[in-house]
Design a protein around this motif. Structure first.
Motif, PDB file in Angstrom:
ATOM      1  N   SER A  43      14.471   9.513 -12.369  1.00 31.41           N
ATOM      2  CA  SER A  43      13.333   9.819 -11.500  1.00 31.41           C
ATOM      3  C   SER A  43      13.468  11.257 -11.015  1.00 31.41           C
ATOM      4  CB  SER A  43      13.337   8.855 -10.303  1.00 31.41           C
ATOM      5  OG  SER A  43      12.671   9.432  -9.213  1.00 31.41           O
ATOM      6  N   CYS A  93      13.670  11.491  -7.206  1.00 35.17           N
ATOM      7  CA  CYS A  93      15.020  11.284  -6.649  1.00 35.17           C
ATOM      8  C   CYS A  93      15.818  12.580  -6.646  1.00 35.17           C
ATOM      9  CB  CYS A  93      15.802  10.271  -7.477  1.00 35.17           C
ATOM     10  SG  CYS A  93      15.545   8.589  -7.011  1.00 35.17           S
ATOM     11  N   GLU A 111      21.842  -1.101  -0.346  1.00 36.67           N
ATOM     12  CA  GLU A 111      20.615  -0.422  -0.754  1.00 36.67           C
ATOM     13  C   GLU A 111      19.693  -1.439  -1.420  1.00 36.67           C
ATOM     14  OE1 GLU A 111      20.994   2.734  -3.665  1.00 36.67           O
ATOM     15  OE2 GLU A 111      18.927   3.391  -3.315  1.00 36.67           O
ATOM     16  N   ILE A 112      18.459  -1.496  -0.960  1.00 37.89           N
ATOM     17  CA  ILE A 112      17.481  -2.430  -1.536  1.00 37.89           C
ATOM     18  C   ILE A 112      16.500  -1.630  -2.391  1.00 37.89           C
ATOM     19  CG2 ILE A 112      15.635  -4.084  -1.008  1.00 37.89           C
ATOM     20  CD1 ILE A 112      17.164  -4.832   1.519  1.00 37.89           C
ATOM     21  N   GLY A 113      16.340  -2.059  -3.652  1.00 44.01           N
ATOM     22  CA  GLY A 113      15.460  -1.339  -4.587  1.00 44.01           C
ATOM     23  C   GLY A 113      16.100  -0.050  -5.047  1.00 44.01           C
ATOM     24  N   SER A 114      17.308  -0.134  -5.617  1.00 42.86           N
ATOM     25  CA  SER A 114      18.058   1.079  -5.998  1.00 42.86           C
ATOM     26  C   SER A 114      17.436   1.816  -7.182  1.00 42.86           C
ATOM     27  CB  SER A 114      19.509   0.725  -6.354  1.00 42.86           C
ATOM     28  OG  SER A 114      20.174   0.192  -5.235  1.00 42.86           O
ATOM     29  N   GLY A 115      16.604   1.138  -7.970  1.00 41.32           N
ATOM     30  CA  GLY A 115      15.883   1.814  -9.059  1.00 41.32           C
ATOM     31  C   GLY A 115      16.826   2.396 -10.098  1.00 41.32           C
ATOM     32  N   HIS A 158      20.149   7.755  -6.323  1.00 40.46           N
ATOM     33  CA  HIS A 158      20.483   7.874  -4.898  1.00 40.46           C
ATOM     34  C   HIS A 158      21.865   7.284  -4.624  1.00 40.46           C
ATOM     35  CE1 HIS A 158      16.038   8.249  -3.386  1.00 40.46           C
ATOM     36  NE2 HIS A 158      16.588   9.432  -3.600  1.00 40.46           N
ATOM     37  N   ASP A 178      18.842  -4.511  -6.904  1.00 39.50           N
ATOM     38  CA  ASP A 178      17.441  -4.414  -7.335  1.00 39.50           C
ATOM     39  C   ASP A 178      17.036  -5.719  -7.999  1.00 39.50           C
ATOM     40  OD1 ASP A 178      14.835  -3.431  -7.946  1.00 39.50           O
ATOM     41  OD2 ASP A 178      15.652  -1.407  -8.075  1.00 39.50           O
ATOM     42  N   TYR A 207      15.505  -4.238 -13.347  1.00 40.47           N
ATOM     43  CA  TYR A 207      16.072  -2.893 -13.162  1.00 40.47           C
ATOM     44  C   TYR A 207      17.583  -2.871 -13.350  1.00 40.47           C
ATOM     45  CZ  TYR A 207      11.725  -1.061 -11.199  1.00 40.47           C
ATOM     46  OH  TYR A 207      10.433  -0.640 -11.039  1.00 40.47           O
ATOM     47  N   LEU A 247      18.764  -8.519  -6.308  1.00 38.69           N
ATOM     48  CA  LEU A 247      18.157  -8.871  -5.016  1.00 38.69           C
ATOM     49  C   LEU A 247      16.651  -8.651  -5.112  1.00 38.69           C
ATOM     50  CD1 LEU A 247      19.421  -7.856  -1.445  1.00 38.69           C
ATOM     51  CD2 LEU A 247      17.019  -8.245  -1.998  1.00 38.69           C
ATOM     52  N   ASP A 248      15.930  -9.743  -5.107  1.00 39.54           N
ATOM     53  CA  ASP A 248      14.468  -9.716  -4.978  1.00 39.54           C
ATOM     54  C   ASP A 248      14.192 -10.246  -3.580  1.00 39.54           C
ATOM     55  OD1 ASP A 248      11.740 -10.504  -4.900  1.00 39.54           O
ATOM     56  OD2 ASP A 248      11.692 -10.677  -7.070  1.00 39.54           O
ATOM     57  N   VAL A 249      13.465  -9.486  -2.774  1.00 34.11           N
ATOM     58  CA  VAL A 249      13.301  -9.892  -1.375  1.00 34.11           C
ATOM     59  C   VAL A 249      12.618 -11.254  -1.243  1.00 34.11           C
ATOM     60  CG1 VAL A 249      13.328  -7.543  -0.451  1.00 34.11           C
ATOM     61  CG2 VAL A 249      11.133  -8.575  -1.112  1.00 34.11           C
ATOM     62  N   THR A 290      10.174   1.970  -1.440  1.00 36.82           N
ATOM     63  CA  THR A 290      10.006   0.565  -1.807  1.00 36.82           C
ATOM     64  C   THR A 290       8.836  -0.106  -1.082  1.00 36.82           C
ATOM     65  OG1 THR A 290      11.666   0.047  -0.144  1.00 36.82           O
ATOM     66  CG2 THR A 290      12.420   0.125  -2.435  1.00 36.82           C
ATOM     67  N   ILE A 334       5.517   0.086  -2.661  1.00 36.07           N
ATOM     68  CA  ILE A 334       5.440  -0.568  -3.977  1.00 36.07           C
ATOM     69  C   ILE A 334       5.298  -2.084  -3.781  1.00 36.07           C
ATOM     70  CG2 ILE A 334       6.716  -1.047  -6.122  1.00 36.07           C
ATOM     71  CD1 ILE A 334       5.817   1.869  -5.879  1.00 36.07           C
ATOM     72  N   MET A 337       5.794  -9.192   0.270  1.00 38.63           N
ATOM     73  CA  MET A 337       7.173  -8.747  -0.003  1.00 38.63           C
ATOM     74  C   MET A 337       7.726  -7.923   1.163  1.00 38.63           C
ATOM     75  SD  MET A 337       6.936  -7.547  -3.960  1.00 38.63           S
ATOM     76  CE  MET A 337       6.338  -8.633  -5.229  1.00 38.63           C
TER      77      MET A 337
HETATM   78  C1  LIG Z   1       9.398   3.431  -6.780  1.00 39.76           C
HETATM   79  S1  LIG Z   1      10.829   2.463  -7.056  1.00 39.76           S
HETATM   80  C2  LIG Z   1      11.991   3.293  -5.989  1.00 39.76           C
HETATM   81  C3  LIG Z   1      13.369   3.277  -6.563  1.00 39.76           C
HETATM   82  C4  LIG Z   1      14.385   4.138  -5.830  1.00 39.76           C
HETATM   83  N1  LIG Z   1      14.732   3.571  -4.540  1.00 39.76           N
HETATM   84  C5  LIG Z   1      13.855   5.546  -5.662  1.00 39.76           C
HETATM   85  O1  LIG Z   1      13.682   6.015  -4.547  1.00 39.76           O
HETATM   86  O2  LIG Z   1      13.625   6.182  -6.700  1.00 39.76           O
HETATM   87  C6  LIG Z   1      10.463   0.954  -6.178  1.00 39.76           C
HETATM   88  C7  LIG Z   1      11.603  -0.025  -6.116  1.00 39.76           C
HETATM   89  O3  LIG Z   1      11.205  -1.143  -5.333  1.00 39.76           O
HETATM   90  C8  LIG Z   1      11.782  -2.278  -5.914  1.00 39.76           C
HETATM   91  N2  LIG Z   1      11.089  -3.516  -5.543  1.00 39.76           N
HETATM   92  C9  LIG Z   1       9.790  -3.818  -5.715  1.00 39.76           C
HETATM   93  N3  LIG Z   1       9.552  -5.094  -5.365  1.00 39.76           N
HETATM   94  C10 LIG Z   1      10.738  -5.614  -4.972  1.00 39.76           C
HETATM   95  C11 LIG Z   1      11.155  -6.889  -4.521  1.00 39.76           C
HETATM   96  N4  LIG Z   1      10.292  -7.932  -4.433  1.00 39.76           N
HETATM   97  N5  LIG Z   1      12.456  -7.055  -4.166  1.00 39.76           N
HETATM   98  C12 LIG Z   1      13.334  -6.033  -4.258  1.00 39.76           C
HETATM   99  N6  LIG Z   1      13.002  -4.805  -4.701  1.00 39.76           N
HETATM  100  C13 LIG Z   1      11.723  -4.596  -5.062  1.00 39.76           C
HETATM  101  C14 LIG Z   1      11.627  -2.001  -7.404  1.00 39.76           C
HETATM  102  O4  LIG Z   1      12.406  -2.887  -8.167  1.00 39.76           O
HETATM  103  C15 LIG Z   1      12.024  -0.543  -7.481  1.00 39.76           C
HETATM  104  O5  LIG Z   1      13.409  -0.361  -7.615  1.00 39.76           O
END
Ligand SMILES: C[S@@+](CC[C@H](N)C(=O)[O-])C[C@H]1O[C@@H](n2cnc3c(N)ncnc32)[C@H](O)[C@@H]1O
Length: 210
Positions: free
Chosen positions: A7, A10, A33-37, A41, A58, A62, A84-86, A107, A110, A115
């Motif tokens: 990214s 990032c 970290e939630i949603g590490s992509g 980071h 994530d 991912y 981890l899916d919320v 996140t 998105i 969520m």
């Molecule tokens: C735009 S990316 C951002 C990734 C990274 N944190 C960054 O800043 O580049 C959005 C992130 O939100 C996560 N995400 C979306 N829905 C989610 C869910 N239900 N539970 C956990 N993560 C979620 C995606 O998997 C993705 O990693």
């Protein structure tokens, strides 16, 4: 060699986020970290904050790319990523020690509103440290208003991809956090019309907008 997910955003935002995070995480030890992509980071922050243990996570889709980056680039204070899916039960049994900070970038706009609600409910259900801090980075609105034309354009773009996505109001996020005992203590301006929201259970007394 497999190409790693990447990214550009990032790369652009990691240094200013690190500068803001460093004092805020001075007393923290274990960050989820939630949603590490892409993992960029996680790699960068953990390398520059060696006193922290960084736990990336994530959604399942991912994890392959995230794991590949971490195997190749991460320092020893980064744990293997967790699924981890919320919306699903959080994998707290897999955590080696209690989490005292959460970081999540880009996140909440998105995720669907359901969520986002699950994100905060999960924090309340699963993470019980009295010293818990939550650091959320991304674009936010105030009282339904965009802070820039570029954020308004971004919101349209998000909604074209997924009508349930969208830039969230700080007031709504603050209410969801407050319901889990997390007060907004700082709302920091970041480059490119982003914010870093700092919530804390221990210092929920007052808000500084910087
Ligand atoms: C735009 S990316 C951002 C990734 C990274 N944190 C960054 O800043 O580049 C959005 C992130 O939100 C996560 N995400 C979306 N829905 C989610 C869910 N239900 N539970 C956990 N993560 C979620 C995606 O998997 C993705 O990693």
């Amino acid at each position: 060699m497999t190409e790693l997910p990447f990214s550009q955003a990032c790369e652009n935002n990691k240094a200013p986020i690190l500068s803001a995070l460093t004092p805020l995480l001075a007393d923290s030890r274990h960050v989820l970290e939630i949603g590490s992509g892409t993992g960029q980071h996680a790699v960068y922050f953990a390398r520059h904050l060696p006193g922290l243990r960084w736990q990336p996570s994530d959604q399942l889709q991912y994890l392959q790319g995230l794991s590949a980056r971490l195997r190749r680039e991460a320092t020893s204070n980064v744990a293997p990523p967790l699924q981890l899916d919320v919306l699903a039960p959080w994998p707290v049994a897999a955590l080696a020690e209690p989490i005292d900070a959460i970081f999540s970038a880009n996140t909440l706009h998105i995720m669907s509103e359901t969520m986002v609600e699950a994100f905060f409910a999960g924090i309340g259900n699963y993470l019980h440290s009295a010293a818990l801090q939550l650091l959320v980075y991304g674009p936010f609105n105030y009282q339904g208003k965009f802070t820039s034309d570029s954020n308004a354009d971004f919101d349209l773009w998000l909604k074209r991809n997924n009508p349930e996505s969208g830039i969230r109001d700080i007031e709504w996020i603050t209410d969801l956090a407050a319901a889990q005992g997390l007060g907004l203590v700082q709302d920091l301006a970041m480059p490119a019309n982003n914010r870093l929201l700092h919530f804390s259970r221990a210092h929920a007394g007052g808000l500084q907008r910087l």
